[in-house]
Write a protein that holds these residues in place. Structure first.
Motif, PDB file in Angstrom:
ATOM      1  N   LEU A 184       0.823  -1.203   0.000  1.00  0.00           N
ATOM      2  CA  LEU A 184       0.000   0.000   0.000  1.00  0.00           C
ATOM      3  C   LEU A 184       0.867   1.266   0.000  1.00  0.00           C
ATOM      4  N   PHE A 185       1.860   1.270   0.867  1.00  0.00           N
ATOM      5  CA  PHE A 185       2.669   2.475   1.057  1.00  0.00           C
ATOM      6  C   PHE A 185       3.552   2.770  -0.157  1.00  0.00           C
ATOM      7  N   TYR A 186       4.254   1.739  -0.642  1.00  0.00           N
ATOM      8  CA  TYR A 186       5.172   1.988  -1.757  1.00  0.00           C
ATOM      9  C   TYR A 186       4.485   1.868  -3.118  1.00  0.00           C
ATOM     10  N   GLY A 187       3.259   1.283  -3.104  1.00  0.00           N
ATOM     11  CA  GLY A 187       2.574   1.037  -4.378  1.00  0.00           C
ATOM     12  C   GLY A 187       2.036   2.298  -5.021  1.00  0.00           C
ATOM     13  N   SER A 188       1.794   3.334  -4.250  1.00  0.00           N
ATOM     14  CA  SER A 188       1.207   4.544  -4.829  1.00  0.00           C
ATOM     15  C   SER A 188       1.807   5.781  -4.173  1.00  0.00           C
ATOM     16  N   LYS A 189       2.357   6.651  -5.005  1.00  0.00           N
ATOM     17  CA  LYS A 189       2.948   7.885  -4.475  1.00  0.00           C
ATOM     18  C   LYS A 189       1.872   8.776  -3.854  1.00  0.00           C
ATOM     19  N   VAL A 190       0.664   8.691  -4.430  1.00  0.00           N
ATOM     20  CA  VAL A 190      -0.449   9.512  -3.908  1.00  0.00           C
ATOM     21  C   VAL A 190      -0.734   9.115  -2.460  1.00  0.00           C
TER      22      VAL A 190
END
Ligand SMILES: Cc1cc2nc3c(=O)[nH]c(=O)nc-3n(C[C@H](O)[C@H](O)[C@H](O)COP(=O)(O)OP(=O)(O)OC[C@H]3O[C@@H](n4cnc5c(N)ncnc54)[C@H](O)[C@@H]3O)c2cc1C
Length: 379
Positions: free
Chosen positions: A329-335
Motif C-alpha cells: 500500500l505504502f510503496y505502491g502509490s505515491k499519492v
C-alpha cells in the motif's frame, strides 16, 4: 569426517545466534562459513533496539554510534523526528558485529570452520552429510543461515518462485570534515529517494554508510538514484567510496521453513521486514527460535520441525504478512504515500519507532484501519 548434532551454514547474525543458543543448551554445533572472519557484509548495519535487546550479551563494544532519535524525510518539505530513552538504532559494521556473536558462541564450545563452502547436501540415515571445501561434515540437523541466495535451501528442495528479492545499494563513503560533522548528527531515512523505496544515511565512526533500496521491485536505475541521493544530501567532496550492491528478501518463503532436518533462518527464510527491509533483528530471533526448537526436541526430528514451524507461524509470520500488506500500500502509490505522510507522518514515524523498539507489533486489523484513513482518497 567430522560429526555434529547441528551444522550451521553461515556465520551472519542468524547463524551465529543459533550457534550461541545451541551451545548454551549443550548441543554439539559447528558453523561452516565460506569466508574468513571478520568479513565485510553489505548492510547499513542499523541494529534496531528490538534486535539489540534480544542479544544475550552486551554488544556496545562493536557499536560505532547509537541514536535515540531518528529522522524521516520526504523531499525537502516533510520531516518527522521521533525520540526514545533507549537507542532506537545502534550502528554497527557487520564484520565486527557478526564476529562478536561468533566469538561468544565459540566461548561456549561451538566449532567454526572458515573458508569452508558448503557445496552439496545429501540425506543419509539419521541425518545429513554436507559436502564442503573442507571435506564431509555430518550432522543430524542442518540450519541454513547462508543468507538471501541460500544454496542450502535450493539443494534441500525449496523453490525460488514465491520469493521477492529487492535490490539495495550500500556505499561506504568518506567525506570531508564539514560534511561528516553535518551528516553524522542524525540517522536519516529519505522516503522516495528512489521511487517506491527509500534512502538512508547512517553515520559510522569515521565514514557514512549511504544506500538506497527499491522496496517493491527491481529498479534498473538504482545506481543513478543512489548518485542523486548523495547529491541531495549535499555531499560536496568524496574522499573515498566503496560501492556494494546486494539483495534483501522482502517476502517470507511460502513453502515452509523445515524440510528433512534442514531448518531455514534469517534471510535464507526470507525474514527481512517488507516495509523497512530491516533484517538483523528477525535473523537473530529466528536463529534463537530454531536453536530452542532443536534443543527441546531431544533429538526427535519431527518434534523439532513442528516446534520451529509453529513458533514461526505464530510470531514472525503474522508480522511479516501485515508488513507485506503495508509495504504494498505504502510503496505502491505515491499519492497514498504523500497523503499518509502529510496527514499522519508523525504518527506513522512514531508507530514505526515503536516497532523498531520492540514495544509494539504491526496492527492485526491493518486493512480496516487503513481503509478508514484512506476514505475519499482518489488513486
Ligand atoms: C544494502 C543492504 C542494507 C541493509 N541494511 C540493513 C540495516 O541497516 N539493518 C538491518 O537490520 N538489516 C539490513 N539489511 C538486511 C540484513 O543485512 C540481512 O537481513 C541480514 O544480514 C541477514 O542475516 P543472515 O544471518 O540471515 O544472513 P547473512 O548476514 O547474509 O549471512 C550469511 C552468511 O552465510 C555465508 N555463506 C553463504 N553461502 C555459504 C555457503 N555455501 N557455505 C558457507 N557459508 C556460506 C556468507 O558468507 C555469510 O557470512 C540490509 C541488507 C542490504 C543488502
Amino acid at each position: 569426517m567430522s560429526q555434529y548434532s547441528v551444522a550451521i551454514v553461515g556465520s551472519g547474525p542468524s547463524g551465529a545466534s543459533a550457534a550461541f543458543h545451541l551451545a548454551k543448551a549443550g548441543i554439539k554445533t559447528v558453523i561452516l562459513e565460506k569466508e574468513i572472519l571478520p568479513r565485510y557484509k553489505v548492510c547499513g548495519g542499523g541494529l534496531v533496539y528490538r534486535g539489540r535487546k534480544e542479544m544475550p550479551f552486551d554488544v556496545s563494544d562493536v557499536v560505532d554510534i547509537e541514536f535515540n532519535k531518528i529522522d524521516v524525510y520526504m523531499g525537502k518539505n516533510l520531516h518527522f523526528q521521533t525520540e526514545r530513552e533507549e537507542p532506537i538504532v545502534s550502528l554497527v559494521m557487520r564484520d565486527a558485529f557478526d564476529k562478536l556473536i561468533v566469538d561468544k558462541a565459540k566461548e561456549l564450545g561451538v566449532d567454526l570452520i572458515q573458508n569452508c563452502k558448503v557445496q552439496k547436501i545429501n540425506k543419509v540415515a539419521n541425518g545429513i552429510e554436507l559436502d564442503t571445501t573442507h571435506g564431509i561434515v555430518k550432522a543430524q540437523f542442518v540450519i541454513a543461515a547462508d543468507g538471501v541466495y541460500s544454496q542450502v535451501a535450493k539443494m534441500a528442495g525449496w523453490k525460488e518462485e514465491t520469493r521477492n528479492l529487492i535490490p539495495a545499494l550500500e556505499y561506504e563513503i568518506e567525506v570531508n570534515d564539514a560534511d561528516f560533522e553535518r551528516l553524522s548528527k542524525e540517522i536519516r531515512f529519505d522516503i522516495d529517494a528512489i521511487p517506491a523505496g527509500y534512502g538512508w544515511c547512517f553515520p559510522k565512526k569515521n565514514h557514512l554508510s549511504i544506500g538506497v533500496g527499491a522496496i517493491l521491485k527491481d529498479d534498473q536505475k538504482i545506481k543513478e538514484y543512489c548518485a542523486e541521493y548523495i547529491k541531495f544530501l549535499g555531499i560536496e567532496e568524496i574522499i573515498s567510496i566503496e560501492k556494494h550492491g546486494y539483495q534483501i528478501p522482502v517476502t517470507p518463503r511460502l513453502d515452509g521453513f523445515v524440510k528433512d532436518n534442514v531448518f531455514l533462518i534469517g534471510d535464507a527464510a526470507g525474514f527481512a521486514d517488507p516495509l523497512t527491509a530491516e533484517g538483523i533483528s528477525n535473523a537473530i530471533l529466528s536463529g534463537k527460535l530454531a536453536a530452542e526448537a532443536i534443543a527441546s526436541s531431544e533429538g526427535n526430528s519431527e518434534k523439532a520441525a513442528k516446534m520451529y514451524t509453529d513458533i514461526i507461524e505464530n510470531t514472525i509470520m503474522p508480522e511479516l504478512l501485515t508488513s507485506m500488506k503495508l509495504a504494498r500500500l505504502f510503496y505502491g502509490s505515491k499519492v497514498v504515500r504523500k497523503f499518509l505522510l502529510k496527514k499522519y507522518g508523525q504518527r506513522f514515524s512514531e508507530a514505526l519507532t515503536d516497532i523498531f523498539m520492540g514495544e509494539k507489533n504491526y496492527p492485526k486489523d491493518v486493512n480496516e484501519k487503513l481503509k478508514e484513513k484512506l476514505k475519499g482518497l482518489v488513486f
